[in-house]
Design a protein around this motif. Structure first.
Motif, PDB file in Angstrom:
ATOM      1  N   GLY A  98       2.489 -24.854   9.831  1.00 20.72           N
ATOM      2  CA  GLY A  98       3.482 -23.868   9.415  1.00 20.72           C
ATOM      3  C   GLY A  98       3.148 -23.158   8.121  1.00 20.72           C
ATOM      4  N   GLN A  99       2.020 -23.516   7.508  1.00 20.03           N
ATOM      5  CA  GLN A  99       1.624 -22.842   6.279  1.00 20.03           C
ATOM      6  C   GLN A  99       0.298 -22.125   6.487  1.00 20.03           C
ATOM      7  OE1 GLN A  99       1.952 -25.182   2.674  1.00 20.03           O
ATOM      8  NE2 GLN A  99       3.615 -26.414   3.506  1.00 20.03           N
TER       9      GLN A  99
ATOM     10  N   ILE B 251      -1.038 -32.986  -0.093  1.00 19.60           N
ATOM     11  CA  ILE B 251      -0.267 -32.867   1.151  1.00 19.60           C
ATOM     12  C   ILE B 251      -0.217 -34.217   1.865  1.00 19.60           C
ATOM     13  CG2 ILE B 251      -0.686 -30.402   1.497  1.00 19.60           C
ATOM     14  CD1 ILE B 251      -2.927 -31.128   3.437  1.00 19.60           C
ATOM     15  N   ARG B 252       0.622 -34.301   2.912  1.00 18.75           N
ATOM     16  CA  ARG B 252       0.786 -35.567   3.615  1.00 18.75           C
ATOM     17  C   ARG B 252       0.030 -35.591   4.942  1.00 18.75           C
ATOM     18  NH1 ARG B 252       4.939 -38.738   0.930  1.00 18.75           N
ATOM     19  NH2 ARG B 252       5.059 -40.046   2.751  1.00 18.75           N
TER      20      ARG B 252
END
Lengths: 156, 156
Positions: free
Chosen positions: A89-90, A99-100
């Motif tokens: 989504g980015q 980030i995860r």
């Protein structure tokens, strides 16, 4: 153990030492493949089970008093060489420490916060785990505690 | 619950496999010995540094956008054989999966939530880490995200 010129020999020894981990349990879930799993287990109501190996049974003593657990798993199917990735989504690439993403440099350890629903013997029934059935060895379980709370996460 | 018969040989192989971890960095702190460290880093304002090894530098890309990080460390001095312990200030023994004692069954992985103060190259300045200087290898760094929030922890 690679040699780097910037640290002393002793520091190098302490910090570069490799070590061996043994799983303490495994996950039983309804997700057969990575495509079946939700992007974040917390976004799903799906219930999974954590089967702790019998020799660690005593470590579960009083665990039923915990509402939420932090589960550390070894994501053994995850990509291990990526240092940057673009989150779903980015459009902007990020370093994986920011980030995860399941893709982590060695080791790919996943951290999952789950709701503890039931404890029966060495089987924990939990909500919120996005682990694939039978795949990720469980490395550790910890209670979620108030110290884990933060007031704001606006930048993340 | 010694239900060994309920798992297939293949499942046993998948979940019991040992694996090797390599640290991605190390901690520089003012705590020289375990006695110097606070019981919970979050209870202290002490600032520490996390030195990420140069080859993982790219994984830090955009990490400065994170307010809080979750740091996974290998507590290499911690007790590894205890399955039960009595938390400080309490009188009742608990299984270690239900408390945050550094004593864990193999592996003793510590989870620490820290405030990120500054990023300079591969050095992160953080608040809230209770790690001893130069000792615990850092295994992974993740941003704290809203999914980690829980509404209540009354039972824990």
């Amino acid at each position: 153990m690679q040699k780097k010129g910037t640290t002393s020999a002793e520091e190098e020894h302490v910090s570069r030492e490799e070590f061996t981990l043994r799983p303490v349990g495994r996950v039983k879930s309804s997700y057969a493949t990575p495509a079946d799993a939700p992007r974040q287990g917390r976004l799903s109501d799906q219930v999974s089970e954590i089967h702790i190996f019998p020799e660690y049974r005593d470590a579960l003593y009083t665990v039923e008093k915990c509402n939420q657990l932090v589960v550390l798993c070894w994501f053994d199917r995850a990509e291990r060489t990526l240092l940057r990735a673009t989150p779903p989504g980015q459009t902007t690439e990020r370093g994986v420490f920011s980030i995860r993403s399941p893709a982590r440099p060695n080791p790919p350890i996943a951290l999952e916060l789950v709701d503890l629903i039931q404890v029966k013997g060495t089987v924990l029934t939990v909500r919120g785990l996005d682990a694939i059935d039978n795949t990720p060895p469980v490395l550790d379980i910890k209670p979620f505690i108030d110290l884990d709370r933060v007031q704001q996460t606006k930048k993340a």
